[in-house]
Design a protein around this motif. Structure first.
Motif, PDB file in Angstrom:
ATOM      1  N   SER A 133      48.956   2.810   3.636  1.00 55.05           N
ATOM      2  CA  SER A 133      47.662   3.458   3.972  1.00 55.05           C
ATOM      3  C   SER A 133      48.070   4.702   5.095  1.00 55.05           C
ATOM      4  N   VAL A 134      49.080   4.369   5.922  1.00 52.81           N
ATOM      5  CA  VAL A 134      49.327   5.300   6.867  1.00 52.81           C
ATOM      6  C   VAL A 134      50.372   6.452   6.242  1.00 52.81           C
ATOM      7  N   ILE A 135      50.946   6.121   5.224  1.00 52.84           N
ATOM      8  CA  ILE A 135      51.706   6.984   4.498  1.00 52.84           C
ATOM      9  C   ILE A 135      50.826   7.771   3.662  1.00 52.84           C
ATOM     10  N   VAL A 136      49.589   7.426   3.022  1.00 55.24           N
ATOM     11  CA  VAL A 136      48.696   8.017   2.325  1.00 55.24           C
ATOM     12  C   VAL A 136      48.083   9.108   3.122  1.00 55.24           C
ATOM     13  N   LYS A 137      47.606   8.460   4.447  1.00 55.08           N
ATOM     14  CA  LYS A 137      47.171   9.488   5.370  1.00 55.08           C
ATOM     15  C   LYS A 137      48.073  10.663   5.704  1.00 55.08           C
ATOM     16  N   ASP A 138      49.151  10.305   5.810  1.00 56.68           N
ATOM     17  CA  ASP A 138      49.913  11.732   6.141  1.00 56.68           C
ATOM     18  C   ASP A 138      50.362  12.336   5.142  1.00 56.68           C
ATOM     19  N   VAL A 139      50.312  12.062   3.698  1.00 56.53           N
ATOM     20  CA  VAL A 139      50.250  12.899   2.726  1.00 56.53           C
ATOM     21  C   VAL A 139      49.035  13.672   2.628  1.00 56.53           C
ATOM     22  N   MET A 140      48.102  12.778   2.856  1.00 55.89           N
ATOM     23  CA  MET A 140      46.624  13.827   2.883  1.00 55.89           C
ATOM     24  C   MET A 140      46.565  14.845   3.775  1.00 55.89           C
ATOM     25  N   ALA A 141      47.252  14.727   5.191  1.00 56.10           N
ATOM     26  CA  ALA A 141      47.069  15.842   6.175  1.00 56.10           C
ATOM     27  C   ALA A 141      47.992  17.125   5.585  1.00 56.10           C
ATOM     28  N   LYS A 142      48.793  16.846   4.394  1.00 55.22           N
ATOM     29  CA  LYS A 142      49.635  18.093   3.923  1.00 55.22           C
ATOM     30  C   LYS A 142      48.553  18.681   2.920  1.00 55.22           C
ATOM     31  N   GLY A 143      47.344  18.413   2.752  1.00 54.54           N
ATOM     32  CA  GLY A 143      46.367  18.989   1.891  1.00 54.54           C
ATOM     33  C   GLY A 143      46.290  18.501   0.580  1.00 54.54           C
ATOM     34  N   VAL A 144      46.731  17.210   0.296  1.00 54.17           N
ATOM     35  CA  VAL A 144      46.506  16.637  -0.972  1.00 54.17           C
ATOM     36  C   VAL A 144      45.408  15.693  -0.813  1.00 54.17           C
ATOM     37  N   THR A 145      44.487  15.755  -1.842  1.00 56.91           N
ATOM     38  CA  THR A 145      43.358  14.748  -1.908  1.00 56.91           C
ATOM     39  C   THR A 145      43.808  13.350  -1.773  1.00 56.91           C
ATOM     40  N   ALA A 146      42.483  12.586  -1.635  1.00 56.08           N
ATOM     41  CA  ALA A 146      43.053  11.171  -1.154  1.00 56.08           C
ATOM     42  C   ALA A 146      43.555  10.305  -2.723  1.00 56.08           C
ATOM     43  N   ARG A 147      42.976  10.485  -3.573  1.00 54.76           N
ATOM     44  CA  ARG A 147      43.379   9.934  -5.077  1.00 54.76           C
ATOM     45  C   ARG A 147      44.544  10.344  -5.276  1.00 54.76           C
ATOM     46  N   LYS A 148      44.897  11.632  -5.345  1.00 53.73           N
ATOM     47  CA  LYS A 148      46.472  12.117  -5.706  1.00 53.73           C
ATOM     48  C   LYS A 148      47.291  11.601  -4.633  1.00 53.73           C
ATOM     49  N   ALA A 149      47.099  11.460  -3.189  1.00 55.73           N
ATOM     50  CA  ALA A 149      48.078  10.963  -2.374  1.00 55.73           C
ATOM     51  C   ALA A 149      48.248   9.576  -2.802  1.00 55.73           C
ATOM     52  N   GLU A 150      47.114   8.804  -2.697  1.00 55.86           N
ATOM     53  CA  GLU A 150      47.334   7.362  -2.939  1.00 55.86           C
ATOM     54  C   GLU A 150      48.218   7.116  -4.463  1.00 55.86           C
ATOM     55  N   ALA A 151      48.043   7.981  -5.388  1.00 51.02           N
ATOM     56  CA  ALA A 151      48.656   7.757  -6.799  1.00 51.02           C
ATOM     57  C   ALA A 151      49.950   8.073  -6.451  1.00 51.02           C
ATOM     58  N   ALA A 152      50.260   8.980  -5.558  1.00 50.00           N
ATOM     59  CA  ALA A 152      51.855   9.311  -5.440  1.00 50.00           C
ATOM     60  C   ALA A 152      52.395   8.464  -4.768  1.00 50.00           C
ATOM     61  N   VAL A 153      51.825   7.945  -3.515  1.00 47.09           N
ATOM     62  CA  VAL A 153      52.651   7.035  -2.787  1.00 47.09           C
ATOM     63  C   VAL A 153      52.587   5.639  -3.498  1.00 47.09           C
ATOM     64  N   LYS A 154      51.877   5.186  -4.551  1.00 43.53           N
ATOM     65  CA  LYS A 154      52.033   4.173  -5.197  1.00 43.53           C
ATOM     66  C   LYS A 154      53.138   4.297  -6.552  1.00 43.53           C
TER      67      LYS A 154
END
Length: 180
Positions: free
Chosen positions: A9-30
């Motif tokens: 979840s911390v990594i997802v939030k860091d990816v979201m801070a770069k301007g990616v949507t929550a779903r795309k960030a979660e899918a990318a980290v997964k």
């Protein structure tokens, strides 16, 4: 900055801070973690910042143990003999040998930082490097009055509106302010 807990979840939030949507960030980290898991299961080495990880098979002795467990359907405690294979996969971390693990230098004291800023101002913007600060401190220590005399004398010179062309004249002016 708060001490963050680890996890996806911390990594997802860091990816979201770069301007990616929550779903795309979660899918990318997964996807990244799934690929790392697949690589580890197949015995490949995975490079991560600071080193690499690899799954290795550890040998062990096969053993037979009397195991108690709870049957979830009947909610009764049962027992039976269970074979444990002995060998198992272990994830091993190998640090990067070129990684610099030396500690950061200690931060400068606030008094010394303010003294450096005042010296830079009094020298008409010329940066007050270590050797200049050492020269100024030596000039003050020739006629010490109280602790913190360097900072008090630099403040006095600034309040009187003095500016200096070189560190030698500034040092002599600090030496002459022996009563402060």
């Amino acid at each position: 900055m708060k001490n963050k807990k680890g996890g996806k979840s911390v990594i997802v939030k860091d990816v979201m801070a770069k301007g990616v949507t929550a779903r795309k960030a979660e899918a990318a980290v997964k996807a990244v973690f799934d690929r790392m898991t697949l690589a580890l299961c197949s015995g490949e080495k995975v490079e991560i910042p600071g080193g690499s990880i690899q799954a290795k098979l550890r040998k062990g002795k096969r053993c037979l143990k009397w195991q108690k467990f709870r049957n979830v359907h009947t909610d009764k405690t049962e027992s039976k003999w269970t074979w444990y294979p002995g060998h198992h996969l272990v994830v091993k971390f190998t640090p990067d040998l070129e990684l610099d693990v030396s500690p950061f230098p200690a931060p400068e004291a606030p008094e010394l930082m303010e003294a450096r800023q005042l010296a830079t101002y009094l020298l008409k913007g010329k940066p007050a490097r270590e050797e200049i600060m050492r020269t100024l401190q030596q000039a003050v220590e020739k006629r010490p009055h109280k602790p913190g005399a360097l900072l008090r004398r630099l403040r006095e010179l600034k309040s009187n509106g003095y500016l200096f062309d070189n560190d030698g004249t500034l040092a002599s002016s600090l030496y002459n302010l022996y009563w402060i």
